[in-house]
Design an enzyme around this catalytic site. Structure first.
Site, PDB file in Angstrom:
ATOM      1  N   SER A 157       0.823  -1.214   0.000  1.00 42.77           N
ATOM      2  CA  SER A 157       0.000   0.000   0.000  1.00 42.77           C
ATOM      3  C   SER A 157       0.854   1.261   0.000  1.00 42.77           C
ATOM      4  O   SER A 157       1.740   1.414   0.837  1.00 42.77           O
ATOM      5  CB  SER A 157      -0.890   0.046   1.247  1.00 42.77           C
ATOM      6  OG  SER A 157      -1.696  -1.083   1.306  1.00 42.77           O
ATOM      7  N   HIS A 195      -4.116   0.614  -4.690  1.00 46.73           N
ATOM      8  CA  HIS A 195      -3.550  -0.528  -5.395  1.00 46.73           C
ATOM      9  C   HIS A 195      -4.041  -0.484  -6.845  1.00 46.73           C
ATOM     10  O   HIS A 195      -5.239  -0.581  -7.098  1.00 46.73           O
ATOM     11  CB  HIS A 195      -4.007  -1.840  -4.754  1.00 46.73           C
ATOM     12  CG  HIS A 195      -3.463  -2.023  -3.375  1.00 46.73           C
ATOM     13  ND1 HIS A 195      -2.381  -2.824  -3.109  1.00 46.73           N
ATOM     14  CD2 HIS A 195      -3.830  -1.490  -2.207  1.00 46.73           C
ATOM     15  CE1 HIS A 195      -2.127  -2.766  -1.825  1.00 46.73           C
ATOM     16  NE2 HIS A 195      -2.988  -1.974  -1.245  1.00 46.73           N
ATOM     17  N   HIS A 204      -5.562  -8.962  -0.914  1.00 48.85           N
ATOM     18  CA  HIS A 204      -5.535  -9.123   0.540  1.00 48.85           C
ATOM     19  C   HIS A 204      -6.638 -10.072   0.993  1.00 48.85           C
ATOM     20  O   HIS A 204      -7.744 -10.046   0.453  1.00 48.85           O
ATOM     21  CB  HIS A 204      -5.749  -7.781   1.238  1.00 48.85           C
ATOM     22  CG  HIS A 204      -4.658  -6.784   0.994  1.00 48.85           C
ATOM     23  ND1 HIS A 204      -4.712  -5.870  -0.028  1.00 48.85           N
ATOM     24  CD2 HIS A 204      -3.490  -6.575   1.646  1.00 48.85           C
ATOM     25  CE1 HIS A 204      -3.612  -5.116   0.013  1.00 48.85           C
ATOM     26  NE2 HIS A 204      -2.850  -5.525   1.011  1.00 48.85           N
ATOM     27  N   TYR A 230      -8.277  -9.739   3.707  1.00 50.61           N
ATOM     28  CA  TYR A 230      -9.402  -8.963   4.271  1.00 50.61           C
ATOM     29  C   TYR A 230     -10.384  -8.477   3.216  1.00 50.61           C
ATOM     30  O   TYR A 230     -11.515  -8.107   3.510  1.00 50.61           O
ATOM     31  CB  TYR A 230      -8.905  -7.779   5.125  1.00 50.61           C
ATOM     32  CG  TYR A 230      -8.134  -6.715   4.383  1.00 50.61           C
ATOM     33  CD1 TYR A 230      -8.771  -5.816   3.523  1.00 50.61           C
ATOM     34  CD2 TYR A 230      -6.758  -6.597   4.547  1.00 50.61           C
ATOM     35  CE1 TYR A 230      -8.060  -4.838   2.839  1.00 50.61           C
ATOM     36  CE2 TYR A 230      -6.035  -5.622   3.876  1.00 50.61           C
ATOM     37  CZ  TYR A 230      -6.688  -4.750   3.018  1.00 50.61           C
ATOM     38  OH  TYR A 230      -5.980  -3.800   2.343  1.00 50.61           O
ATOM     39  N   GLU A 231      -9.957  -8.469   1.956  1.00 49.53           N
ATOM     40  CA  GLU A 231     -10.866  -8.038   0.897  1.00 49.53           C
ATOM     41  C   GLU A 231     -11.916  -9.107   0.603  1.00 49.53           C
ATOM     42  O   GLU A 231     -12.890  -8.847  -0.104  1.00 49.53           O
ATOM     43  CB  GLU A 231     -10.083  -7.737  -0.390  1.00 49.53           C
ATOM     44  CG  GLU A 231      -9.203  -6.497  -0.287  1.00 49.53           C
ATOM     45  CD  GLU A 231      -8.365  -6.291  -1.541  1.00 49.53           C
ATOM     46  OE1 GLU A 231      -8.849  -5.629  -2.465  1.00 49.53           O
ATOM     47  OE2 GLU A 231      -7.232  -6.798  -1.594  1.00 49.53           O
ATOM     48  N   ALA A 253       3.086  -2.105   3.786  1.00 46.62           N
ATOM     49  CA  ALA A 253       2.977  -0.996   4.735  1.00 46.62           C
ATOM     50  C   ALA A 253       2.675  -1.642   6.072  1.00 46.62           C
ATOM     51  O   ALA A 253       1.902  -2.601   6.135  1.00 46.62           O
ATOM     52  CB  ALA A 253       1.840  -0.074   4.328  1.00 46.62           C
ATOM     53  N   MET A 282      -1.172  -6.611   7.391  1.00 53.59           N
ATOM     54  CA  MET A 282      -2.265  -7.490   6.956  1.00 53.59           C
ATOM     55  C   MET A 282      -1.943  -8.245   5.670  1.00 53.59           C
ATOM     56  O   MET A 282      -2.855  -8.598   4.923  1.00 53.59           O
ATOM     57  CB  MET A 282      -3.540  -6.656   6.750  1.00 53.59           C
ATOM     58  CG  MET A 282      -3.911  -5.787   7.940  1.00 53.59           C
ATOM     59  SD  MET A 282      -5.319  -4.740   7.554  1.00 53.59           S
ATOM     60  CE  MET A 282      -5.297  -3.608   8.958  1.00 53.59           C
ATOM     61  N   SER A 283      -0.676  -8.464   5.404  1.00 57.29           N
ATOM     62  CA  SER A 283      -0.346  -9.118   4.130  1.00 57.29           C
ATOM     63  C   SER A 283       0.945  -9.927   4.245  1.00 57.29           C
ATOM     64  O   SER A 283       1.349 -10.322   5.337  1.00 57.29           O
ATOM     65  CB  SER A 283      -0.178  -8.051   3.044  1.00 57.29           C
ATOM     66  OG  SER A 283       0.974  -7.267   3.284  1.00 57.29           O
ATOM     67  N   ASN A 313       3.234   4.035  10.303  1.00 56.87           N
ATOM     68  CA  ASN A 313       2.626   4.647  11.494  1.00 56.87           C
ATOM     69  C   ASN A 313       3.059   3.879  12.733  1.00 56.87           C
ATOM     70  O   ASN A 313       3.501   2.736  12.636  1.00 56.87           O
ATOM     71  CB  ASN A 313       1.094   4.577  11.372  1.00 56.87           C
ATOM     72  CG  ASN A 313       0.594   3.150  11.191  1.00 56.87           C
ATOM     73  OD1 ASN A 313       0.642   2.604  10.082  1.00 56.87           O
ATOM     74  ND2 ASN A 313       0.168   2.529  12.259  1.00 56.87           N
ATOM     75  N   HIS A 342      -6.078   5.108   7.176  1.00 58.52           N
ATOM     76  CA  HIS A 342      -5.509   4.646   5.912  1.00 58.52           C
ATOM     77  C   HIS A 342      -4.797   5.778   5.162  1.00 58.52           C
ATOM     78  O   HIS A 342      -3.783   5.552   4.507  1.00 58.52           O
ATOM     79  CB  HIS A 342      -6.618   4.033   5.059  1.00 58.52           C
ATOM     80  CG  HIS A 342      -6.141   3.359   3.817  1.00 58.52           C
ATOM     81  ND1 HIS A 342      -5.249   2.298   3.851  1.00 58.52           N
ATOM     82  CD2 HIS A 342      -6.410   3.583   2.509  1.00 58.52           C
ATOM     83  CE1 HIS A 342      -4.995   1.922   2.602  1.00 58.52           C
ATOM     84  NE2 HIS A 342      -5.688   2.681   1.771  1.00 58.52           N
TER      85      HIS A 342
HETATM   86  N1  HPA Z   1      -1.682  -2.268  11.604  1.00 56.01           N
HETATM   87  C1  HPA Z   1      -1.939  -3.181  10.651  1.00 56.01           C
HETATM   88  N2  HPA Z   1      -1.658  -2.995   9.373  1.00 56.01           N
HETATM   89  C2  HPA Z   1      -1.095  -1.839   9.022  1.00 56.01           C
HETATM   90  C3  HPA Z   1      -0.800  -0.830   9.952  1.00 56.01           C
HETATM   91  C4  HPA Z   1      -1.110  -1.061  11.329  1.00 56.01           C
HETATM   92  O1  HPA Z   1      -0.872  -0.219  12.216  1.00 56.01           O
HETATM   93  N3  HPA Z   1      -0.229   0.188   9.263  1.00 56.01           N
HETATM   94  C5  HPA Z   1      -0.190  -0.180   7.966  1.00 56.01           C
HETATM   95  N4  HPA Z   1      -0.708  -1.413   7.805  1.00 56.01           N
END
Ligand code: HPA
Length: 285
Positions: free
Chosen positions: A29, A60, A82, A84-85, A112, A223-224, A247, A259
């Site tokens: 991402s 994406h 992903h 989660y999608e 990310a 998440m990937s 972050n 996001h």
């Molecule tokens: N948590 C999970 N997935 C993420 C995060 C996070 O803080 N930042 C970017 N992808």
């Protein structure tokens, strides 16, 4: 059936691009910019590739870009599938299956991620030394196709040590050069090593969960990546994993996680990230 489907996709891609590809990359991402700089690029939207799913998440682009980086032919997944999608794990790892059947021996997985350590700042990179799979599923669950790999694949060294050294050395050289050129006032590392903890998402974590992951030894959460890394190892493909810390994880700052911030940080480090990838690719070759 998945083997035949992957073969069909591999054949289709080979027809569009005949150079031998040694390295595949998956861009996380906010990190898609790397694919824009490939030389002699051929772009294939996922919907044109037989049996590929489509990417839905913002940020994406959803295409496979084949082209050269400093003269080295690479295949770049600009956008990934992903869990989660709502995709099945089979769809998430399908591109990896295809890369394997195309004869690709190295893959660079990027993502990310949120930092679980105060020392890993937004804009830093984390080299994956290992992972913890907390997605609740394993992508290899189900009947095993021996043509891809063994029933019980070893996961002692998911992230190839030699590739890690190449990436780490190049990041050190870049930090030194940035300092010498005056781009940075002090000599500082921008890449750390750590364990990536994969969650299914799509929610970000709670502060209590983040405390737990820190106790478990995680450096970053995301998440990937883990499904693709497992599939790649199953097929004997060497893996390099790099997280872009976008972050601080939940509860580590006063700010909620969003996001937009994740995407912004990706854009901010795009320059350094692209340059590092370019150097790693030249060295692997
Ligand atoms: N948590 C999970 N997935 C993420 C995060 C996070 O803080 N930042 C970017 N992808």
């Amino acid at each position: 059936m998945s083997y035949e489907k992957a073969m069909e996709a591999a054949e289709f891609i080979r027809q569009q691009y005949d150079k031998e590809i040694k390295i595949a990359l998956v861009l996380g991402s906010g990190l898609g910019a790397f694919a824009e700089d490939l030389e002699n690029a051929v772009r294939i939207p996922y919907e044109e590739i037989p049996h590929f799913a489509r990417s839905t998440v913002e940020g994406h682009a959803g295409q496979l870009v084949l082209g050269e980086v400093s003269g080295v032919p690479v295949a770049v997944q600009q956008g990934r599938f992903h869990f989660y999608e709502g995709y099945e794990m089979e769809q998430v790892i399908f591109p990896m299956r295809v890369f394997g059947l195309m004869g690709i021996k190295n893959v660079i997985l990027t993502n990310a991620a949120g930092s679980v350590r105060t020392g890993f700042k937004p804009g830093n990179l984390m080299l994956l030394r290992d992972h913890i799979n907390l997605m609740g599923v394993n992508p290899l669950r189900g009947a095993n196709d021996e043509r891809f790999g063994p029933r019980f694949p070893d996961m002692t060294e998911v992230y190839d040590k030699a590739l890690q050294e190449i990436a780490y050395d190049e990041s050190k050289k870049m930090a030194q050069e940035r300092f010498e050129s005056g781009a940075e006032k002090e000599l500082k590392s921008f890449m750390w090593r750590g364990v990536y903890c994969a969650l299914s998402g799509p929610t970000y974590e709670t502060p209590a969960e983040i405390r737990m992951f820190r106790l478990l030894g995680a450096g970053a959460v995301g998440m990937s990546t883990v499904p693709e890394a497992i599939a790649a190892r199953h097929q004997g493909i060497k893996v390099l994993g790099i997280s872009c810390i976008t972050n601080l994880a939940a509860g580590m700052s006063d700010e909620p996680i969003n996001h937009a911030e994740v995407m912004e940080t990706g854009t901010r480090v795009a320059g350094i990230f692209k340059e590092l990838l370019r150097r790693i690719i030249s060295k692997i070759n």
